[in-house]
Design an enzyme around this catalytic site. Structure first.
Site, PDB file in Angstrom:
ATOM      1  N   ARG A  30       0.849  -1.196   0.000  1.00 14.19           N
ATOM      2  CA  ARG A  30       0.000   0.000   0.000  1.00 14.19           C
ATOM      3  C   ARG A  30       0.880   1.238   0.000  1.00 14.19           C
ATOM      4  O   ARG A  30       1.888   1.300   0.732  1.00 14.19           O
ATOM      5  CB  ARG A  30      -0.909   0.016   1.236  1.00 14.19           C
ATOM      6  CG  ARG A  30      -1.959  -1.038   1.156  1.00 14.19           C
ATOM      7  CD  ARG A  30      -3.111  -0.841   2.129  1.00 14.19           C
ATOM      8  NE  ARG A  30      -3.913  -2.055   2.128  1.00 14.19           N
ATOM      9  CZ  ARG A  30      -4.811  -2.372   1.209  1.00 14.19           C
ATOM     10  NH1 ARG A  30      -5.075  -1.542   0.209  1.00 14.19           N
ATOM     11  NH2 ARG A  30      -5.471  -3.510   1.271  1.00 14.19           N
ATOM     12  N   ASP A  31       0.524   2.218  -0.826  1.00 15.51           N
ATOM     13  CA  ASP A  31       1.280   3.465  -0.874  1.00 15.51           C
ATOM     14  C   ASP A  31       1.111   4.212   0.455  1.00 15.51           C
ATOM     15  O   ASP A  31       0.024   4.261   1.025  1.00 15.51           O
ATOM     16  CB  ASP A  31       0.787   4.346  -2.033  1.00 15.51           C
ATOM     17  CG  ASP A  31       1.788   5.437  -2.383  1.00 15.51           C
ATOM     18  OD1 ASP A  31       2.398   5.362  -3.459  1.00 15.51           O
ATOM     19  OD2 ASP A  31       1.971   6.373  -1.548  1.00 15.51           O
ATOM     20  N   HIS A 105       8.225   0.952 -10.639  1.00 16.44           N
ATOM     21  CA  HIS A 105       7.021   0.494  -9.946  1.00 16.44           C
ATOM     22  C   HIS A 105       5.793   0.984 -10.680  1.00 16.44           C
ATOM     23  O   HIS A 105       5.835   2.005 -11.366  1.00 16.44           O
ATOM     24  CB  HIS A 105       7.003   1.008  -8.493  1.00 16.44           C
ATOM     25  CG  HIS A 105       7.165   2.486  -8.392  1.00 16.44           C
ATOM     26  ND1 HIS A 105       8.389   3.107  -8.509  1.00 16.44           N
ATOM     27  CD2 HIS A 105       6.261   3.485  -8.211  1.00 16.44           C
ATOM     28  CE1 HIS A 105       8.239   4.412  -8.390  1.00 16.44           C
ATOM     29  NE2 HIS A 105       6.947   4.674  -8.215  1.00 16.44           N
TER      30      HIS A 105
HETATM   31  P1  AMP Z   1       6.737   7.857  -7.723  1.00 19.95           P
HETATM   32  O1  AMP Z   1       6.581   9.293  -7.310  1.00 19.95           O
HETATM   33  O2  AMP Z   1       5.976   7.488  -8.954  1.00 19.95           O
HETATM   34  O3  AMP Z   1       8.200   7.485  -7.783  1.00 19.95           O
HETATM   35  O4  AMP Z   1       6.054   7.002  -6.581  1.00 19.95           O
HETATM   36  C1  AMP Z   1       6.675   6.700  -5.378  1.00 19.95           C
HETATM   37  C2  AMP Z   1       5.584   6.395  -4.415  1.00 19.95           C
HETATM   38  O5  AMP Z   1       6.153   5.709  -3.321  1.00 19.95           O
HETATM   39  C3  AMP Z   1       4.863   7.612  -3.846  1.00 19.95           C
HETATM   40  O6  AMP Z   1       3.477   7.542  -4.166  1.00 19.95           O
HETATM   41  C4  AMP Z   1       5.121   7.521  -2.343  1.00 19.95           C
HETATM   42  O7  AMP Z   1       3.992   7.904  -1.594  1.00 19.95           O
HETATM   43  C5  AMP Z   1       5.430   6.049  -2.169  1.00 19.95           C
HETATM   44  N1  AMP Z   1       6.283   5.726  -1.048  1.00 19.95           N
HETATM   45  C6  AMP Z   1       7.450   6.301  -0.699  1.00 19.95           C
HETATM   46  N2  AMP Z   1       7.967   5.701   0.382  1.00 19.95           N
HETATM   47  C7  AMP Z   1       7.112   4.708   0.712  1.00 19.95           C
HETATM   48  C8  AMP Z   1       7.082   3.724   1.743  1.00 19.95           C
HETATM   49  N3  AMP Z   1       8.052   3.635   2.671  1.00 19.95           N
HETATM   50  N4  AMP Z   1       6.015   2.885   1.791  1.00 19.95           N
HETATM   51  C9  AMP Z   1       5.035   2.960   0.875  1.00 19.95           C
HETATM   52  N5  AMP Z   1       5.015   3.861  -0.138  1.00 19.95           N
HETATM   53  C10 AMP Z   1       6.025   4.727  -0.200  1.00 19.95           C
END
Ligand code: AMP
Length: 119
Positions: A30-31, A105
């Site tokens: 989960r984000d 991702h």
């Molecule tokens: P992006 O901006 O497409 O690289 O997406 C990275 C995503 O990772 C963002 O939506 C963040 O909220 C999420 N994110 C960053 N750190 C974590 C974490 N420790 N656990 C879950 N999601 C994370």
């Protein structure tokens, strides 16, 4: 494996996450900052920084990796009851594309009717 990569650390359980799915090839968590009622991240276990790195201008591309990821996304969406209603997948690539974590991702967004077509 990127030593300072937050997603590599999550894969190795060095950083906690809410894991909803795992197989030999990828995990789904989960984000941390959900942008929809359901906001999942499907992350391959192999460290590939971005879509750009997956398909270099010269050399071999990672078609199989991306195919497997799309298959996992669809299976996870079914398990999470995002189908048949529907969901959105997003891959942010590099800085202007909004990528903040440089480990490839796929975002999976759903659980509600999403507003806007691309944001
Ligand atoms: P992006 O901006 O497409 O690289 O997406 C990275 C995503 O990772 C963002 O939506 C963040 O909220 C999420 N994110 C960053 N750190 C974590 C974490 N420790 N656990 C879950 N999601 C994370």
């Amino acid at each position: 494996m990127g030593h300072d990569c937050i997603f590599c650390k999550i894969i190795k359980n060095e950083i906690p996450s809410e894991r909803v799915y795992e197989d030999d090839f990828c995990i789904c968590i989960r984000d941390l900052h959900p942008q929809a009622k359901v906001h999942l991240l499907v992350i391959p276990k192999v460290h590939v920084a971005s879509l750009e790195e997956a398909f270099p201008a010269a050399g071999v591309g990672q078609e199989e990796l991306l195919g497997k990821l799309m298959k996992a996304v669809t299976a996870i969406a079914r398990k999470q009851a995002l189908l048949p209603g529907g969901f959105r997948t997003v891959i942010n690539t590099n800085h202007e594309g909004g990528q903040s974590v440089f480990h490839l991702h796929l975002h999976v967004l759903g659980g509600e009717t999403l507003r806007g077509r691309f944001a």
